[in-house]
Structure formats: C-alpha cells, structure tokens
Design a protein around this motif. Sequence first.
Motif, PDB file in Angstrom:
ATOM      1  N   ASP A   9       0.851  -1.185   0.000  1.00 29.45           N
ATOM      2  CA  ASP A   9       0.000   0.000   0.000  1.00 29.45           C
ATOM      3  C   ASP A   9       0.892   1.242   0.000  1.00 29.45           C
ATOM      4  OD1 ASP A   9      -1.780   2.023   0.377  1.00 29.45           O
ATOM      5  OD2 ASP A   9      -2.815   1.108   2.074  1.00 29.45           O
ATOM      6  N   GLN A  10       0.765   2.022  -1.073  1.00 33.26           N
ATOM      7  CA  GLN A  10       1.558   3.234  -1.194  1.00 33.26           C
ATOM      8  C   GLN A  10       0.615   4.422  -1.348  1.00 33.26           C
ATOM      9  OE1 GLN A  10       4.277   2.633  -4.431  1.00 33.26           O
ATOM     10  NE2 GLN A  10       5.397   1.004  -3.393  1.00 33.26           N
ATOM     11  N   SER A  11       0.287   5.039  -0.213  1.00 30.02           N
ATOM     12  CA  SER A  11      -0.605   6.204  -0.187  1.00 30.02           C
ATOM     13  C   SER A  11      -1.944   5.911  -0.839  1.00 30.02           C
ATOM     14  CB  SER A  11       0.066   7.399  -0.878  1.00 30.02           C
ATOM     15  OG  SER A  11       1.288   7.724  -0.264  1.00 30.02           O
ATOM     16  N   GLY A  12      -2.535   4.793  -0.463  1.00 30.61           N
ATOM     17  CA  GLY A  12      -3.857   4.451  -0.977  1.00 30.61           C
ATOM     18  C   GLY A  12      -3.859   3.729  -2.301  1.00 30.61           C
ATOM     19  N   LYS A  13      -2.693   3.560  -2.914  1.00 29.02           N
ATOM     20  CA  LYS A  13      -2.577   2.807  -4.160  1.00 29.02           C
ATOM     21  C   LYS A  13      -1.798   1.521  -3.888  1.00 29.02           C
ATOM     22  CE  LYS A  13      -2.799   6.800  -7.252  1.00 29.02           C
ATOM     23  NZ  LYS A  13      -2.149   7.534  -8.363  1.00 29.02           N
ATOM     24  N   TYR A  14      -2.197   0.489  -4.563  1.00 34.04           N
ATOM     25  CA  TYR A  14      -1.607  -0.830  -4.321  1.00 34.04           C
ATOM     26  C   TYR A  14      -0.683  -1.199  -5.471  1.00 34.04           C
ATOM     27  CZ  TYR A  14      -5.280  -0.919  -0.851  1.00 34.04           C
ATOM     28  OH  TYR A  14      -6.097  -0.600   0.203  1.00 34.04           O
ATOM     29  N   SER A  15       0.535  -1.553  -5.106  1.00 33.46           N
ATOM     30  CA  SER A  15       1.561  -1.832  -6.099  1.00 33.46           C
ATOM     31  C   SER A  15       2.061  -3.269  -5.965  1.00 33.46           C
ATOM     32  CB  SER A  15       2.741  -0.867  -5.928  1.00 33.46           C
ATOM     33  OG  SER A  15       3.775  -1.183  -6.830  1.00 33.46           O
ATOM     34  N   GLY A  16       2.169  -3.949  -7.099  1.00 41.08           N
ATOM     35  CA  GLY A  16       2.723  -5.299  -7.141  1.00 41.08           C
ATOM     36  C   GLY A  16       3.418  -5.507  -8.473  1.00 41.08           C
ATOM     37  N   ASN A  17       4.006  -6.644  -8.654  1.00 38.55           N
ATOM     38  CA  ASN A  17       4.591  -6.937  -9.966  1.00 38.55           C
ATOM     39  C   ASN A  17       4.746  -8.441 -10.152  1.00 38.55           C
ATOM     40  OD1 ASN A  17       7.002  -6.619  -8.077  1.00 38.55           O
ATOM     41  ND2 ASN A  17       7.998  -7.437  -9.926  1.00 38.55           N
ATOM     42  N   ALA A  18       4.613  -8.849 -11.403  1.00 38.18           N
ATOM     43  CA  ALA A  18       4.802 -10.250 -11.779  1.00 38.18           C
ATOM     44  C   ALA A  18       6.092 -10.368 -12.571  1.00 38.18           C
ATOM     45  CB  ALA A  18       3.614 -10.733 -12.612  1.00 38.18           C
ATOM     46  N   LEU A  19       6.744 -11.501 -12.428  1.00 43.65           N
ATOM     47  CA  LEU A  19       7.958 -11.784 -13.184  1.00 43.65           C
ATOM     48  C   LEU A  19       7.688 -12.913 -14.173  1.00 43.65           C
ATOM     49  CD1 LEU A  19      10.631 -11.753 -10.330  1.00 43.65           C
ATOM     50  CD2 LEU A  19      10.016  -9.878 -11.888  1.00 43.65           C
ATOM     51  N   LEU A  20       8.123 -12.710 -15.403  1.00 42.27           N
ATOM     52  CA  LEU A  20       7.959 -13.728 -16.445  1.00 42.27           C
ATOM     53  C   LEU A  20       9.305 -13.999 -17.095  1.00 42.27           C
ATOM     54  CD1 LEU A  20       6.343 -15.520 -18.426  1.00 42.27           C
ATOM     55  CD2 LEU A  20       5.937 -13.453 -19.797  1.00 42.27           C
ATOM     56  N   GLU A  21       9.766 -15.229 -16.969  1.00 50.46           N
ATOM     57  CA  GLU A  21      10.992 -15.645 -17.653  1.00 50.46           C
ATOM     58  C   GLU A  21      10.628 -16.566 -18.806  1.00 50.46           C
ATOM     59  OE1 GLU A  21      15.202 -18.065 -16.960  1.00 50.46           O
ATOM     60  OE2 GLU A  21      13.954 -17.521 -15.236  1.00 50.46           O
ATOM     61  N   VAL A  22      11.146 -16.277 -19.997  1.00 53.41           N
ATOM     62  CA  VAL A  22      10.915 -17.094 -21.187  1.00 53.41           C
ATOM     63  C   VAL A  22      12.261 -17.554 -21.724  1.00 53.41           C
ATOM     64  CG1 VAL A  22       9.979 -17.163 -23.530  1.00 53.41           C
ATOM     65  CG2 VAL A  22       8.819 -15.818 -21.766  1.00 53.41           C
ATOM     66  N   SER A  23      12.377 -18.854 -21.980  1.00 54.20           N
ATOM     67  CA  SER A  23      13.633 -19.369 -22.537  1.00 54.20           C
ATOM     68  C   SER A  23      13.360 -20.381 -23.639  1.00 54.20           C
ATOM     69  CB  SER A  23      14.498 -20.014 -21.445  1.00 54.20           C
ATOM     70  OG  SER A  23      13.873 -21.170 -20.933  1.00 54.20           O
ATOM     71  N   PHE A  24      14.272 -20.405 -24.620  1.00 53.60           N
ATOM     72  CA  PHE A  24      14.258 -21.395 -25.690  1.00 53.60           C
ATOM     73  C   PHE A  24      15.557 -22.186 -25.614  1.00 53.60           C
ATOM     74  CE2 PHE A  24      11.363 -18.175 -27.255  1.00 53.60           C
ATOM     75  CZ  PHE A  24      10.352 -18.908 -27.880  1.00 53.60           C
TER      76      PHE A  24
END
Length: 466
Positions: free
Chosen positions: A58-73
């Motif tokens: 929670d950052q001043s009433g806003k919600y922050s997150g993140n996803a990580l995506l790894e792609v390999s061949f």
Amino acid sequence: MRRLTKLLIPLAIFIFIPLCVNAKFYFNFDYAQFKGSKGKTKLEVYSSFLQKNLKYSDQSGKYSGNALLEVSFYDLAKNNFIFDQTYNIPVNLTDTSKAKLNENLLVKLDFNIPPGNYRLTGIGADGNERSNIDSISYDIIVSDFESTAAMLSDIQFSSSISNSKDTSSMFYKNTLEVLPNPNNLFGNNLKQIFYYIELYNLNSASTSGDLNVDIHISDINLKEKYTASKTLKKGSDSRVDIGKFSIDSFPSGTYTLKYNLMVNGGTAVARERKFYVYNPGITTNSFKDDNNDYLKSEFGSMTSENADKEFEKLMYIISPKEKDYYNKLSSTEDKRKFLFSFWKARNNSPTTNLRINFFKRIAEANNLFGESYKDGWKTDRGRMYVVYGPPDLRDKYPFESENKAYEVWQWYNVEGGTEADFVERESSTGIYSLVNTTLKKEVSFPEWRTFYHISYNPSGTIKPKN
C-alpha cells in the motif's frame, strides 16, 4: 545463461478468464506458431497471472505489485539456450476488491526463430514474494513454413476476437484484436470459444478452385460434439480464418478441435488442438435424465401424440443414432425425456433459444411455402428455410412465355456465401423444386438454367454483399 530484465508496462492487459484456483500460485503459459519472414517462424507466446495471487504494498492508498515472467528457448539439437530473458510486469491498483483481484494479467510476446526442435519454458513468479512461483515447459517442433504447398498455422484459441484499428495493441493482427486464453479453459462465464488460424500458399497449383473447410470437435472418447463446414473464396495467397462456437452444452472435460482444409475434393492439410471445458452440472448422457428435470418443463405434460409430432419435425436436424433411439421408445415418459434431453444437449435450455427459433422457422415456412396437400416446412423451399434460415436475398421470377417460374435465394453468411435455385417445373401449380445449390452437402446442378430453358437474365444474377 544470460538473463535480462525488461519493463513491460505496455505489454500487459487485464481480462477475466475462468480458473480453477487453489492455494498454489497460478500461472498459465501457451504458444502458437505462424509463418514469419526470412526463413524464420513467428512464435507467439501467451501467459497470464491471476492478480489475486500477487502480493501488494500500500503506497498512499494505491496498491503496487509486480509479476515476473521468464521465457527461454533451449535448442535440443545443439544443447544450448538461444534465448533466456526475464520480464518485470508492474501491477498498480486503486483498490483490491474481490472483483478486481479475480482478473488476469494477460501478456503476449512475439519471437522469430529458425525451424527446429526446442524446449520452450515459461516461469512465472510474484516479484514481491519469490516463493510464489510456477513453471511450464513444452518440447516443440517449430515448423518450416517455406514450403510452396498449402499450409496452416497453429490454431489459436481466444476469449474474444473483434475488428480493430488499434495497431499499437500487442493483440492486434490482420485488422483484428485477438485476445488469447493461455490455459485454453472455457466454461462458466466464457460460453463461446473463438479460434484464429492462418492459411498459406493458397494460390499454389494444387489448390485450384474454392477452398472447403471442415471443422470437427470431439470429446476424449472420440465422440463428435460439433461439426461445421464452410467454403473460402480464393484470392490472396494467404488469408485468415476465424470462427466461434458455443460450449454451453458441453460437459466438463477435454476436447479436440480439428481443422481440415480440403482442395480438389481431398484433405490438403489439417491442424488440431485440445481445449478444456468446465461446465459443472452438465451430465454426459444425452438421452437420459435421471434427475427427472423434464417434469418441470413443458415436456412433462406432453402427450405421446404431440411428442411424435415434434419428433417428426426434427427430421432435418436429428442424427441417425438419435432417430433410431426414439423409434425404439414405446412409453410416453421416455419420449418426453428424449425430447427434453435432445434440446438440452444442443442448447442447455430445452425451452428457449434454439428450440423456439427452430419452431418459429417451421411456422414461417408453413405460412410462406404451403403447397396444396403439403405443409410448408415439408416442401423444398420450406426445408431450406428451416435448415439454413431466411435467405438474405430472395429473387422471384414469375412465369413468362419463354421461362418457367423460378426463385433464386442467397445467404451471405452460410458457408461463406451460398445460393439455392428453385423451379416451378409444372406451370401454375405453385410447387417449386430445389434444382441447384452451391451448398456443400446439397444438390449441385450448375446447368439448371439451360436444362429448364430459362433465359439468362442479368437482373437475376446473385448480387454480392455490400
């Protein structure tokens, strides 16, 4: 192994897709391959994250997150990685209500790689809670699309396909917005499946004339659940074909869609792909109703005579197996159950939609095409009206000294555009016979005008759809 980090703010959107969610971090990963350029194949990679699984601050009433995506061949022939990259996908919310958290973060990436054998791996993780992680791998054969023969891309299943001019969207291709469904799971709120496929090398010597397509869907026991046919007019060397079908009546399970492109009367090339349906409450038995739900419907009080009359009118849409089954029934109760299940299997609502529209067409055909001692729906024009619907264009030509009376019908959206021709063989009888169609499974007699001594009339030619 080289790893890079890239910000993907413009590459992520949110879409609601039905999921079987448990405590595990849920990540979906899929792909489809298409013809690329300069000898390479275009591989589209799709992934989705359920926002509910991500950890937010929670950052001043806003919600922050993140996803990580790894792609390999990983090149299986050369035993080395040709690509390995990690993407950081920010997620910013103004609230964390349940509805918002149940949306999926949807991502599409495009890669151009040489044909060969690869292991494609996707790893999804929560950037704020690294213990929440999932991975999916596929050993794939990347096709070579450089052949001069007719070819097909992979089938891409989609939650929706619509016309679009937004070329900046990562889901834009060939004037369409194609939203992938990376888990290929449908049902609940997704009652229709869209498919997208590309066709190549259509002007090759082996593909003269129109192109015919057959689509078949079968369940895990190879029982056919859906079939469709269409005719594609030849033009450019490559083209796109899209379509949709309803899975309302499909019981939960695994299904396979097979797309057959046929030229010169035979199958030129085919593609198939599995998809999954979650429809709780729908049973697999098409003919029995152990819960006696039919008693709550209008079929519950239907007489044996009325059941037989309704069954007779199903002659145009019933399968041989269903016909044989009904003909062996003796009790009124069994006939009621059959009719209830017959419509429910096709519509999942035995008293609405499909059945109502079907009998509406029967009534309209009776009013429009009755012939002396024959009900309108039993005539040639009535049958075509009931099976294929009202024509988009109906040109009528009365009897003249040099011509018999005849009618020309056209449907714009049946098998890519079709025509049916009817002739009053005996003047003043009002009895019109079907003499020619361009429909795949109907009578074809292109010389009908010459045979019936009907002079060519420019005003009688079929008009293209505007």
